[in-house]
Scaffold this motif. Sequence first.
Motif, PDB file in Angstrom:
ATOM      1  N   TYR A   1     -23.945 155.008  73.517  1.00  0.00           N
ATOM      2  CA  TYR A   1     -23.483 154.890  74.903  1.00  0.00           C
ATOM      3  C   TYR A   1     -22.335 153.897  74.957  1.00  0.00           C
ATOM      4  O   TYR A   1     -22.307 152.927  74.194  1.00  0.00           O
ATOM      5  N   VAL A   2     -21.404 154.143  75.886  1.00  0.00           N
ATOM      6  CA  VAL A   2     -20.303 153.212  76.094  1.00  0.00           C
ATOM      7  C   VAL A   2     -20.261 152.812  77.561  1.00  0.00           C
ATOM      8  O   VAL A   2     -20.533 153.621  78.453  1.00  0.00           O
ATOM      9  N   LEU A   3     -19.960 151.535  77.769  1.00  0.00           N
ATOM     10  CA  LEU A   3     -19.692 151.032  79.107  1.00  0.00           C
ATOM     11  C   LEU A   3     -18.179 151.028  79.222  1.00  0.00           C
ATOM     12  O   LEU A   3     -17.493 150.425  78.386  1.00  0.00           O
ATOM     13  N   THR A   4     -17.666 151.751  80.212  1.00  0.00           N
ATOM     14  CA  THR A   4     -16.216 151.816  80.372  1.00  0.00           C
ATOM     15  C   THR A   4     -15.788 151.020  81.593  1.00  0.00           C
ATOM     16  O   THR A   4     -16.518 150.913  82.573  1.00  0.00           O
ATOM     17  N   VAL A   5     -14.602 150.449  81.481  1.00  0.00           N
ATOM     18  CA  VAL A   5     -13.981 149.726  82.588  1.00  0.00           C
ATOM     19  C   VAL A   5     -12.709 150.498  82.919  1.00  0.00           C
ATOM     20  O   VAL A   5     -11.806 150.588  82.081  1.00  0.00           O
ATOM     21  N   ASP A   6     -12.701 151.082  84.104  1.00  0.00           N
ATOM     22  CA  ASP A   6     -11.582 151.948  84.509  1.00  0.00           C
ATOM     23  C   ASP A   6     -11.245 152.963  83.415  1.00  0.00           C
ATOM     24  O   ASP A   6     -10.073 153.174  83.074  1.00  0.00           O
ATOM     25  N   GLY A   7     -12.281 153.553  82.843  1.00  0.00           N
ATOM     26  CA  GLY A   7     -12.102 154.605  81.846  1.00  0.00           C
ATOM     27  C   GLY A   7     -11.907 154.124  80.418  1.00  0.00           C
ATOM     28  O   GLY A   7     -11.934 154.919  79.486  1.00  0.00           O
ATOM     29  N   GLU A   8     -11.694 152.837  80.230  1.00  0.00           N
ATOM     30  CA  GLU A   8     -11.470 152.296  78.885  1.00  0.00           C
ATOM     31  C   GLU A   8     -12.782 151.784  78.293  1.00  0.00           C
ATOM     32  O   GLU A   8     -13.532 151.063  78.956  1.00  0.00           O
ATOM     33  N   VAL A   9     -13.055 152.172  77.041  1.00  0.00           N
ATOM     34  CA  VAL A   9     -14.298 151.750  76.389  1.00  0.00           C
ATOM     35  C   VAL A   9     -14.276 150.236  76.177  1.00  0.00           C
ATOM     36  O   VAL A   9     -13.368 149.698  75.545  1.00  0.00           O
ATOM     37  N   ALA A  10     -15.301 149.544  76.730  1.00  0.00           N
ATOM     38  CA  ALA A  10     -15.346 148.084  76.657  1.00  0.00           C
ATOM     39  C   ALA A  10     -16.552 147.575  75.877  1.00  0.00           C
ATOM     40  O   ALA A  10     -16.486 146.551  75.207  1.00  0.00           O
ATOM     41  N   VAL A  11     -17.682 148.290  75.984  1.00  0.00           N
ATOM     42  CA  VAL A  11     -18.921 147.849  75.338  1.00  0.00           C
ATOM     43  C   VAL A  11     -19.593 149.064  74.723  1.00  0.00           C
ATOM     44  O   VAL A  11     -19.569 150.158  75.288  1.00  0.00           O
TER      45      VAL A  11
END
Length: 171
Positions: free
Chosen positions: A58-68
């Motif tokens: 799973y990825v946490l995205t910030v404004d569509g960008e992979v962050a975590v």
Amino acid sequence: MNSTEITLRKAEIEDKNIIWEILQQAIERRRKDGSTQWQNGYPNADTVESDIAKGFGYVLTVDGEVAVYAALILNDEPAYSNIEGAWLSNGEFVVVHRVAVDEEFAGQGLVKKLFDHIEDFARSHDIQSVKVDTNFDNLAMLKILESKGYSYCGEVYLSGGVRKAFEKLVI
């Protein structure tokens, strides 16, 4: 002011390279911190591919960008059945493994947001709790777990080392 959109989604095979890059940053951070965690060739690029193939990534995205990045596994962590201590529950659970934050996004509280999303995910699937383990010297993660209300349950033996195990009941 623009609000930032933060979402949790399943990792796709196209995310593989950025995820591996994020994990390599985390492995290096752990090394610089003097930790033994993740210093023995695990996790590696194959781990990422396997996670994605099994639907664990799973990825946490910030404004569509992979962050975590995190691996979320339902009801399955054999090492957890041999805890020195006791879990809070014996019901269904989500296991959180391999949490790593892109350096660009470090220090923004995103791992706490990741746990919020994981807890919401668990609740929405009628899953009783979230279980997680970390190295005794991973102070950043230990602080996050404490701040999020996770209970220390004991120790588990995982990938060659003893880990502190935590659980939070979400239902």
